[in-house]
Design a protein around this motif. Structure first.
Motif, short mmCIF file in Angstrom:
data_model
loop_
_atom_site.label_atom_id
_atom_site.label_comp_id
_atom_site.label_asym_id
_atom_site.label_seq_id
_atom_site.Cartn_x
_atom_site.Cartn_y
_atom_site.Cartn_z
N TYR A 177 0.83 -1.20 0.00
CA TYR A 177 0.00 0.00 0.00
C TYR A 177 0.87 1.25 0.00
O TYR A 177 1.91 1.30 0.65
CB TYR A 177 -0.89 0.03 1.24
N GLY A 179 1.83 4.85 1.26
CA GLY A 179 1.67 5.40 2.59
C GLY A 179 1.92 6.89 2.71
O GLY A 179 2.10 7.40 3.83
N TYR A 182 -0.50 8.49 5.06
CA TYR A 182 -0.61 7.74 6.32
C TYR A 182 0.35 8.38 7.30
O TYR A 182 1.54 8.10 7.29
CB TYR A 182 -0.24 6.29 6.01
N THR A 195 6.37 9.63 7.68
CA THR A 195 5.68 8.81 6.68
C THR A 195 6.66 7.81 6.06
O THR A 195 7.88 8.01 6.10
CB THR A 195 5.06 9.65 5.54
N GLU A 198 5.82 3.20 1.42
CA GLU A 198 5.08 1.95 1.25
C GLU A 198 4.92 1.24 2.58
O GLU A 198 5.81 1.32 3.46
CB GLU A 198 5.80 1.02 0.27
N HIS A 199 3.80 0.56 2.73
CA HIS A 199 3.54 -0.33 3.86
C HIS A 199 3.02 -1.64 3.29
O HIS A 199 2.06 -1.63 2.50
CB HIS A 199 2.50 0.26 4.82
N THR A 283 -8.79 1.40 -0.61
CA THR A 283 -8.34 2.46 0.29
C THR A 283 -8.74 2.11 1.71
O THR A 283 -9.90 1.74 1.96
CB THR A 283 -8.97 3.82 -0.11
N LEU A 310 -4.21 4.38 3.65
CA LEU A 310 -3.32 3.54 2.85
C LEU A 310 -4.08 3.16 1.58
O LEU A 310 -5.29 2.87 1.64
CB LEU A 310 -2.94 2.27 3.61
#
Length: 329
Positions: A177, A179, A182, A195, A198-199, A283, A310
């Motif tokens: 996801y 990020g 986020y 931040t 990517e996660h 999302t 995300l």
């Protein structure tokens, strides 16, 4: 002399084999030296992955052959030592026979240049009683076995003869996801959010994924203490949003607490230029807080607030029948 040259017969050397015919595993490694293998997660069932086995050469294989395979623990050990040195806590783990099985040999028929090695995965363990711990990184290391009595010679090149299959279970919501929206706030400081680009979301079951809280990822030694489970429900908030249930399995220590109601949206559309390609947009709207009690120590906790979204795009090639191949990883 000219007439003699014209009458000389051609040498059709391209009809003869130009190289030594050798069996190889078709498992191209990535930059980490492993080959990702995506398997639909089924805690109570078996999923099959077919690993291609090919014969090299400039002509078709002309013999029926029996190709032998085995688990290659030594190559996995070498990879771990070269990549992580003495830090064994970061090593890839070897997938055991409890979670996978494959035949020790397969028949490679004459007239074929490719066949398949079937590998059956039972990631739920024994009827779901001992599922695979998906917080660890799992490898199934394989090699083609060579022996003077066999009717073939295995390819001597490492990444042709051997395969380090990095088992990556998936469900409808797992994956990488984005990020950038986020936000991770430390000790209530909302002026400078942290931040990550990517996660990665990992499978827990067919309706649940987990991510690591805050900035943690798979290379953090304490990551298992900060898992955030995200369960997808069918309960609607409005016409677009549905409810998420988020929780931690270690909330007594990390003080995990959801703030407000987390949600998700899923939208689908076909590509306007490639009508066979389906885009799925997922999302996740999340808001929670937790405490880091391991970085500095139990008596020096760091409080985090995490809120934002995300997002992931999953592309499906609808012309491909096999699900693991259909998704454009």
């Amino acid at each position: 002399m000219a007439a003699g040259l014209c009458c000389t017969s051609c040498n059709n050397e391209w009809e003869d084999e130009q190289f030594l015919q050798m069996p190889s595993l078709k498992a191209e490694p990535n930059s980490a030296g492993v080959t990702p293998v995506y398997v639909r997660y089924d805690i109570n069932g078996t999923k099959r992955y077919n690993l291609p086995v090919i014969f090299s050469g400039s002509t078709m294989n002309t013999h029926n052959r029996t190709i032998h395979f085995a688990v290659d623990t030594d190559t996995l050990r070498s990879l771990n030592e070269e990549r992580y040195g003495k830090r064994s806590e970061l090593f890839y783990q070897q997938l055991t026979s409890e979670y996978c099985s494959f035949p020790e040999s397969i028949e490679f028929p004459a007239g074929e240049c490719q066949t398949l090695l079937p590998i059956d995965f039972t990631l739920g363990g024994n009827n779901g009683e001992n599922p695979l711990n998906l917080s660890d990184k799992w490898i199934l290391p394989l090699t083609i076995v060579d022996d003077a009595s066999y009717d073939y010679q295995a390819n001597p090149r490492k990444h042709y003869r051997k395969a380090l299959l990095n088992i990556t279970p998936f469900n409808d919501y797992s994956g990488v996801y984005g990020g950038t929206k986020y936000m991770i706030y430390m000790d209530g400081n909302k002026s400078e959010p942290l931040t990550l680009n990517e996660h990665r979301a990992y499978v827990h079951d067919d309706k649940t994924i987990f991510v690591y809280a805050g900035l943690r990822d798979v290379d953090f030694l304490d990551r298992k203490l900060y898992k955030v489970f995200i369960e997808f429900t069918d309960e609607r908030i409005d016409i677009l949003k549905k409810k998420l249930r988020i929780y931690s399995d270690n909330d007594e220590k990390n003080k995990f607490k959801e703030i407000g109601q987390s949600y998700y949206t899923i939208e689908e559309e076909m590509d306007p230029q490639k009508p066979y390609l389906k885009h799925i947009y997922i999302t996740l709207g999340l808001s929670y807080e937790f405490e880091d009690y391991t970085t500095i120590g139990e008596n020096n906790r760091i409080k985090y607030l995490v809120e934002g979204t995300l997002s992931m795009q999953r592309d499906l090639n609808t012309l491909i029948p096999d699900e693991d191949q259909q998704i454009q990883w």
